[in-house]
Design a protein around this motif. Structure first.
Motif, PDB file in Angstrom:
ATOM      1  N   GLU A   2     -22.359 -15.889  -6.145  1.00  0.00           N
ATOM      2  CA  GLU A   2     -21.096 -15.865  -5.409  1.00  0.00           C
ATOM      3  C   GLU A   2     -21.360 -15.767  -3.915  1.00  0.00           C
ATOM      4  N   SER A   3     -20.347 -16.117  -3.137  1.00  0.00           N
ATOM      5  CA  SER A   3     -20.499 -16.112  -1.680  1.00  0.00           C
ATOM      6  C   SER A   3     -20.492 -14.671  -1.142  1.00  0.00           C
ATOM      7  N   LYS A   4     -21.028 -14.525   0.058  1.00  0.00           N
ATOM      8  CA  LYS A   4     -21.033 -13.207   0.699  1.00  0.00           C
ATOM      9  C   LYS A   4     -19.598 -12.736   0.947  1.00  0.00           C
ATOM     10  N   LEU A   5     -18.728 -13.652   1.315  1.00  0.00           N
ATOM     11  CA  LEU A   5     -17.339 -13.296   1.576  1.00  0.00           C
ATOM     12  C   LEU A   5     -16.661 -12.761   0.314  1.00  0.00           C
ATOM     13  N   ARG A   6     -16.931 -13.387  -0.832  1.00  0.00           N
ATOM     14  CA  ARG A   6     -16.364 -12.910  -2.090  1.00  0.00           C
ATOM     15  C   ARG A   6     -16.897 -11.518  -2.431  1.00  0.00           C
ATOM     16  N   THR A   7     -18.187 -11.298  -2.217  1.00  0.00           N
ATOM     17  CA  THR A   7     -18.775  -9.982  -2.467  1.00  0.00           C
ATOM     18  C   THR A   7     -18.104  -8.929  -1.604  1.00  0.00           C
ATOM     19  N   ILE A   8     -17.881  -9.248  -0.340  1.00  0.00           N
ATOM     20  CA  ILE A   8     -17.243  -8.299   0.567  1.00  0.00           C
ATOM     21  C   ILE A   8     -15.790  -8.043   0.158  1.00  0.00           C
ATOM     22  N   ALA A   9     -15.069  -9.090  -0.229  1.00  0.00           N
ATOM     23  CA  ALA A   9     -13.680  -8.928  -0.666  1.00  0.00           C
ATOM     24  C   ALA A   9     -13.593  -8.039  -1.903  1.00  0.00           C
ATOM     25  N   SER A  46     -19.271   4.852   2.920  1.00  0.00           N
ATOM     26  CA  SER A  46     -20.625   4.815   2.362  1.00  0.00           C
ATOM     27  C   SER A  46     -20.644   4.023   1.058  1.00  0.00           C
ATOM     28  N   GLY A  47     -19.618   4.176   0.244  1.00  0.00           N
ATOM     29  CA  GLY A  47     -19.541   3.427  -1.009  1.00  0.00           C
ATOM     30  C   GLY A  47     -19.450   1.931  -0.777  1.00  0.00           C
ATOM     31  N   LEU A  48     -18.695   1.520   0.224  1.00  0.00           N
ATOM     32  CA  LEU A  48     -18.572   0.100   0.559  1.00  0.00           C
ATOM     33  C   LEU A  48     -19.922  -0.488   0.942  1.00  0.00           C
ATOM     34  N   ALA A  49     -20.624   0.199   1.807  1.00  0.00           N
ATOM     35  CA  ALA A  49     -21.935  -0.284   2.245  1.00  0.00           C
ATOM     36  C   ALA A  49     -22.912  -0.388   1.074  1.00  0.00           C
ATOM     37  N   PHE A  50     -22.978   0.647   0.263  1.00  0.00           N
ATOM     38  CA  PHE A  50     -23.912   0.629  -0.856  1.00  0.00           C
ATOM     39  C   PHE A  50     -23.519  -0.389  -1.924  1.00  0.00           C
ATOM     40  N   PHE A  51     -22.219  -0.600  -2.112  1.00  0.00           N
ATOM     41  CA  PHE A  51     -21.775  -1.598  -3.080  1.00  0.00           C
ATOM     42  C   PHE A  51     -22.198  -2.999  -2.646  1.00  0.00           C
ATOM     43  N   VAL A  53     -24.706  -3.874  -0.678  1.00  0.00           N
ATOM     44  CA  VAL A  53     -26.161  -3.994  -0.848  1.00  0.00           C
ATOM     45  C   VAL A  53     -26.506  -4.158  -2.326  1.00  0.00           C
ATOM     46  N   HIS A  54     -25.903  -3.357  -3.170  1.00  0.00           N
ATOM     47  CA  HIS A  54     -26.156  -3.415  -4.612  1.00  0.00           C
ATOM     48  C   HIS A  54     -25.825  -4.791  -5.182  1.00  0.00           C
ATOM     49  N   GLU A  55     -24.668  -5.330  -4.829  1.00  0.00           N
ATOM     50  CA  GLU A  55     -24.260  -6.646  -5.322  1.00  0.00           C
ATOM     51  C   GLU A  55     -25.198  -7.750  -4.844  1.00  0.00           C
ATOM     52  N   ARG A  56     -25.591  -7.697  -3.571  1.00  0.00           N
ATOM     53  CA  ARG A  56     -26.471  -8.742  -3.035  1.00  0.00           C
ATOM     54  C   ARG A  56     -27.861  -8.665  -3.676  1.00  0.00           C
ATOM     55  N   TRP A  58     -28.479  -7.558  -6.780  1.00  0.00           N
ATOM     56  CA  TRP A  58     -28.316  -8.057  -8.143  1.00  0.00           C
ATOM     57  C   TRP A  58     -28.100  -9.567  -8.167  1.00  0.00           C
ATOM     58  N   ALA A  59     -27.561 -10.132  -7.107  1.00  0.00           N
ATOM     59  CA  ALA A  59     -27.377 -11.581  -7.046  1.00  0.00           C
ATOM     60  C   ALA A  59     -28.726 -12.308  -7.063  1.00  0.00           C
ATOM     61  N   ARG A  60     -29.791 -11.635  -6.695  1.00  0.00           N
ATOM     62  CA  ARG A  60     -31.135 -12.231  -6.689  1.00  0.00           C
ATOM     63  C   ARG A  60     -31.851 -12.099  -8.040  1.00  0.00           C
ATOM     64  N   VAL A  61     -31.310 -11.273  -8.912  1.00  0.00           N
ATOM     65  CA  VAL A  61     -31.940 -11.040 -10.206  1.00  0.00           C
ATOM     66  C   VAL A  61     -31.461 -12.102 -11.191  1.00  0.00           C
ATOM     67  N   ARG A  62     -32.367 -12.815 -11.807  1.00  0.00           N
ATOM     68  CA  ARG A  62     -32.020 -13.886 -12.741  1.00  0.00           C
ATOM     69  C   ARG A  62     -31.924 -13.399 -14.185  1.00  0.00           C
ATOM     70  N   TRP A  63     -32.333 -12.191 -14.448  1.00  0.00           N
ATOM     71  CA  TRP A  63     -32.311 -11.643 -15.802  1.00  0.00           C
ATOM     72  C   TRP A  63     -30.885 -11.667 -16.353  1.00  0.00           C
ATOM     73  N   GLY A  64     -30.728 -12.213 -17.541  1.00  0.00           N
ATOM     74  CA  GLY A  64     -29.430 -12.238 -18.215  1.00  0.00           C
ATOM     75  C   GLY A  64     -28.530 -13.378 -17.784  1.00  0.00           C
ATOM     76  N   ILE A  65     -29.015 -14.274 -16.949  1.00  0.00           N
ATOM     77  CA  ILE A  65     -28.228 -15.412 -16.471  1.00  0.00           C
ATOM     78  C   ILE A  65     -28.955 -16.696 -16.869  1.00  0.00           C
ATOM     79  N   GLY A  66     -28.185 -17.696 -17.185  1.00  0.00           N
ATOM     80  CA  GLY A  66     -28.805 -18.993 -17.447  1.00  0.00           C
ATOM     81  C   GLY A  66     -28.496 -19.513 -18.832  1.00  0.00           C
TER      82      GLY A  66
END
Length: 70
Positions: A2-9, A46-51, A53-56, A58-66
């Motif tokens: 997903e896009s960075k904008l969607r992650t932020i929204a 703090s939750g917004l910032a950590f969320f 980072v966490h989402e971005r 996990w976006a790099r992890v390919r496990w469970g996708i495909g």
């Protein structure tokens, strides 16, 4: 991915819900609107910032996708 904008929204809408809940609970427990607001805003920021980072990360992890193997 997903896009960075969607992650932020997604992070912002989730934090708005958390802000309301945390603020309400803090106000209930402390009886102070100012303390509740301060606590809720701090945890939301703090939750917004950590969320994000966490989402971005996990976006790099390919496990469970495909494609599934037959």
């Amino acid at each position: 991915m997903e896009s960075k904008l969607r992650t932020i929204a997604k992070a912002i809408t989730w934090q708005v819900l958390g802000l309301a809940m945390t603020g309400g609970l803090a106000w209930f427990h402390t009886g102070s609107m100012l303390t509740a607001l301060s606590f809720a805003l701090t945890t939301a920021a703090s939750g917004l910032a950590f969320f994000i980072v966490h989402e971005r990360l996990w976006a790099r992890v390919r496990w469970g996708i495909g494609a599934r193997r037959a």
